[in-house]
Design a protein around this motif. Structure first.
Motif, PDB file in Angstrom:
ATOM      1  N   ASP A 147       0.834  -1.200   0.000  1.00 10.26           N
ATOM      2  CA  ASP A 147       0.000   0.000   0.000  1.00 10.26           C
ATOM      3  C   ASP A 147       0.873   1.256   0.000  1.00 10.26           C
ATOM      4  O   ASP A 147       0.538   2.260   0.623  1.00 10.26           O
ATOM      5  N   GLY A 148       1.991   1.187  -0.693  1.00 13.41           N
ATOM      6  CA  GLY A 148       2.893   2.324  -0.799  1.00 13.41           C
ATOM      7  C   GLY A 148       3.907   2.438   0.329  1.00 13.41           C
ATOM      8  O   GLY A 148       4.794   3.306   0.266  1.00 13.41           O
ATOM      9  N   HIS A 149       3.830   1.602   1.348  1.00 10.73           N
ATOM     10  CA  HIS A 149       4.770   1.669   2.474  1.00 10.73           C
ATOM     11  C   HIS A 149       5.939   0.709   2.255  1.00 10.73           C
ATOM     12  O   HIS A 149       5.713  -0.501   2.121  1.00 10.73           O
ATOM     13  N   PRO A 150       7.185   1.197   2.249  1.00 15.32           N
ATOM     14  CA  PRO A 150       8.325   0.273   2.232  1.00 15.32           C
ATOM     15  C   PRO A 150       8.294  -0.587   3.500  1.00 15.32           C
ATOM     16  O   PRO A 150       8.001  -0.086   4.588  1.00 15.32           O
ATOM     17  N   LEU A 151       8.573  -1.855   3.373  1.00 18.06           N
ATOM     18  CA  LEU A 151       8.497  -2.774   4.506  1.00 18.06           C
ATOM     19  C   LEU A 151       9.886  -3.112   5.054  1.00 18.06           C
ATOM     20  O   LEU A 151      10.867  -3.179   4.302  1.00 18.06           O
ATOM     21  N   TYR A 152       9.933  -3.361   6.379  1.00 18.31           N
ATOM     22  CA  TYR A 152      11.192  -3.644   7.070  1.00 18.31           C
ATOM     23  C   TYR A 152      11.015  -4.784   8.077  1.00 18.31           C
ATOM     24  O   TYR A 152       9.908  -5.037   8.560  1.00 18.31           O
ATOM     25  N   TYR A 153      12.140  -5.443   8.394  1.00 12.50           N
ATOM     26  CA  TYR A 153      12.208  -6.352   9.528  1.00 12.50           C
ATOM     27  C   TYR A 153      12.833  -5.579  10.690  1.00 12.50           C
ATOM     28  O   TYR A 153      13.387  -4.490  10.501  1.00 12.50           O
ATOM     29  N   PHE A 154      12.771  -6.151  11.880  1.00 11.88           N
ATOM     30  CA  PHE A 154      13.476  -5.571  13.023  1.00 11.88           C
ATOM     31  C   PHE A 154      14.539  -6.567  13.468  1.00 11.88           C
ATOM     32  O   PHE A 154      14.239  -7.736  13.717  1.00 11.88           O
ATOM     33  N   SER A 155      15.797  -6.107  13.545  1.00 13.53           N
ATOM     34  CA  SER A 155      16.901  -7.006  13.891  1.00 13.53           C
ATOM     35  C   SER A 155      16.779  -7.551  15.306  1.00 13.53           C
ATOM     36  O   SER A 155      17.380  -8.569  15.637  1.00 13.53           O
ATOM     37  N   GLY A 156      15.986  -6.878  16.147  1.00 12.94           N
ATOM     38  CA  GLY A 156      15.811  -7.337  17.525  1.00 12.94           C
ATOM     39  C   GLY A 156      14.815  -8.470  17.680  1.00 12.94           C
ATOM     40  O   GLY A 156      14.753  -9.101  18.748  1.00 12.94           O
ATOM     41  N   ASP A 157      14.040  -8.766  16.642  1.00 15.59           N
ATOM     42  CA  ASP A 157      13.091  -9.886  16.711  1.00 15.59           C
ATOM     43  C   ASP A 157      13.871 -11.193  16.626  1.00 15.59           C
ATOM     44  O   ASP A 157      14.739 -11.361  15.757  1.00 15.59           O
ATOM     45  N   SER A 158      13.536 -12.118  17.510  1.00 18.33           N
ATOM     46  CA  SER A 158      14.256 -13.395  17.543  1.00 18.33           C
ATOM     47  C   SER A 158      13.834 -14.341  16.436  1.00 18.33           C
ATOM     48  O   SER A 158      14.516 -15.326  16.166  1.00 18.33           O
ATOM     49  N   GLY A 159      12.730 -14.066  15.780  1.00 13.86           N
ATOM     50  CA  GLY A 159      12.258 -14.928  14.693  1.00 13.86           C
ATOM     51  C   GLY A 159      10.756 -14.855  14.568  1.00 13.86           C
ATOM     52  O   GLY A 159      10.116 -13.935  15.090  1.00 13.86           O
ATOM     53  N   PRO A 160      10.145 -15.815  13.873  1.00 10.30           N
ATOM     54  CA  PRO A 160       8.685 -15.835  13.716  1.00 10.30           C
ATOM     55  C   PRO A 160       7.989 -15.838  15.073  1.00 10.30           C
ATOM     56  O   PRO A 160       8.447 -16.471  16.027  1.00 10.30           O
ATOM     57  N   GLY A 161       6.894 -15.086  15.157  1.00  7.79           N
ATOM     58  CA  GLY A 161       6.123 -15.050  16.393  1.00  7.79           C
ATOM     59  C   GLY A 161       6.512 -13.948  17.359  1.00  7.79           C
ATOM     60  O   GLY A 161       5.923 -13.846  18.429  1.00  7.79           O
ATOM     61  N   THR A 162       7.478 -13.115  16.995  1.00  6.64           N
ATOM     62  CA  THR A 162       7.866 -11.996  17.864  1.00  6.64           C
ATOM     63  C   THR A 162       7.723 -10.672  17.120  1.00  6.64           C
ATOM     64  O   THR A 162       7.885 -10.612  15.901  1.00  6.64           O
ATOM     65  N   ALA A 163       7.409  -9.632  17.871  1.00 11.51           N
ATOM     66  CA  ALA A 163       7.243  -8.296  17.278  1.00 11.51           C
ATOM     67  C   ALA A 163       7.724  -7.261  18.282  1.00 11.51           C
ATOM     68  O   ALA A 163       6.997  -6.348  18.663  1.00 11.51           O
ATOM     69  N   THR A 164       8.989  -7.392  18.712  1.00  7.85           N
ATOM     70  CA  THR A 164       9.521  -6.489  19.738  1.00  7.85           C
ATOM     71  C   THR A 164       9.826  -5.089  19.213  1.00  7.85           C
ATOM     72  O   THR A 164      10.116  -4.185  19.990  1.00  7.85           O
ATOM     73  N   GLY A 165       9.745  -4.920  17.890  1.00 11.55           N
ATOM     74  CA  GLY A 165       9.976  -3.591  17.325  1.00 11.55           C
ATOM     75  C   GLY A 165       8.736  -2.716  17.325  1.00 11.55           C
ATOM     76  O   GLY A 165       8.815  -1.523  17.007  1.00 11.55           O
ATOM     77  N   GLN A 166       7.597  -3.292  17.680  1.00 10.30           N
ATOM     78  CA  GLN A 166       6.338  -2.552  17.653  1.00 10.30           C
ATOM     79  C   GLN A 166       6.386  -1.329  18.572  1.00 10.30           C
ATOM     80  O   GLN A 166       6.703  -1.411  19.750  1.00 10.30           O
TER      81      GLN A 166
END
Length: 222
Positions: A147-166
Motif C-alpha cells: 500500500d505504498g509503504h516500504p516494509l522492514y524487519y526488526f533485527s531485535g526480533d528473535s524470529g517468527p512469532g515476535t514483534a519487539t519492534g512494535q
C-alpha cells in the motif's frame, strides 16, 4: 661328384632360406596384424574420452528460472491481523518514509533491514496482491512495499512469532506493524498469539523420546 654335392647343398640352403623367409614373412604379417588390432582397439577405447567434453558441455541448465519472490502473508496477534513474510516474521512500516521512498539507510537499515526480493512479491492469506509493489534502493536491491509503504524487519526480533519492534521510535520516528488494509497497527504487541507462535515453532518441536517406549501396544505416532 663334388659338384653334385654342391648342387644338393645349394638346393637345401635355398629350401631353408625359402622356409625361413616364409616364416619370417608370416611373423611379420602377424606382428602387423597385432599392431593394427592394438591401434584399432586404442582408437575405440579413446572414443568415449574424446566424447566426454561434449557430454560435459551439454549439462542441464541451472534453476535460473526460479522467481525468488518474497511472500507476504498474515498472522494473528493480540492486536489483530498483521503482515509477515512467508516464514511468519513480522514486517513493519516507518512513519518517516514519505510516499513510496525509503528514508532508512546506513545504520538505520542495519537495525531495520528492508524486506527485499529478487523476483515478484506474492501475497498469501489476507494480504492483498494488488497492494504489493517494489522500489529500488540506492544499492540496487528491490524493497517490497505494501500500500505504498516500504516494509522492514526488526533485527531485535528473535524470529517468527515476535514483534519487539512494535512502537519503537528508533532513528527519530515510530515503527509499526502493518494491517492487511495497509494501515499501521498502533496497539501494543510484544508477540503473536500463542496459537500463531506454536504453529510457527511446530516444525522445530522435538519429538518426545519416551512416547514409543511407554506404548504398551507398540504403536507409533498418532
Amino acid at each position: 661328384m663334388g659338384k653334385s654335392k654342391f648342387s644338393r647343398l645349394s638346393g637345401r640352403a635355398k629350401l631353408a632360406a625359402g622356409v625361413g623367409g616364409a616364416l619370417g614373412a608370416a611373423l611379420l604379417v602377424a606382428a602387423c596384424s597385432s599392431a593394427g588390432s592394438s591401434s584399432s582397439t586404442g582408437a575405440a577405447a579413446g572414443t568415449p574420452a574424446a566424447g566426454t567434453p561434449a557430454a560435459a558441455g551439454s549439462s542441464p541448465s541451472s534453476s535460473a528460472g526460479a522467481s525468488g519472490g518474497t511472500v507476504i502473508k498474515t498472522a494473528s496477534t493480540s492486536a489483530g491481523t498483521v503482515l509477515t513474510n512467508g516464514s511468519g516474521r513480522a514486517v513493519y512500516l516507518w512513519v518517516k518514509d514519505t510516499g513510496d521512498m525509503s528514508n532508512c539507510n546506513g545504520a538505520c537499515a542495519g537495525a531495520w533491514p528492508p524486506v527485499t526480493t529478487t523476483g515478484a512479491a506474492t501475497a498469501s492469506g489476507a494480504a492483498k496482491a494488488s497492494d504489493l509493489g517494489t522500489i529500488t534502493r540506492s544499492d540496487g536491491s528491490k524493497q517490497v512495499t505494501y500500500d505504498g509503504h516500504p516494509l522492514y524487519y526488526f533485527s531485535g526480533d528473535s524470529g517468527p512469532g515476535t514483534a519487539t519492534g512494535q512502537g519503537s521510535d528508533g532513528f527519530g520516528a515510530k515503527w509499526w506493524l502493518v494491517a492487511p488494509s495497509g494501515s499501521d497497527v498502533t496497539a501494543s504487541v510484544s508477540s503473536f498469539t500463542a496459537a500463531a507462535a506454536a504453529a510457527a515453532a511446530a516444525p522445530a518441536a522435538p519429538a518426545p523420546a519416551s512416547t514409543p517406549a511407554s506404548s504398551s501396544a507398540g504403536g507409533g505416532w498418532s
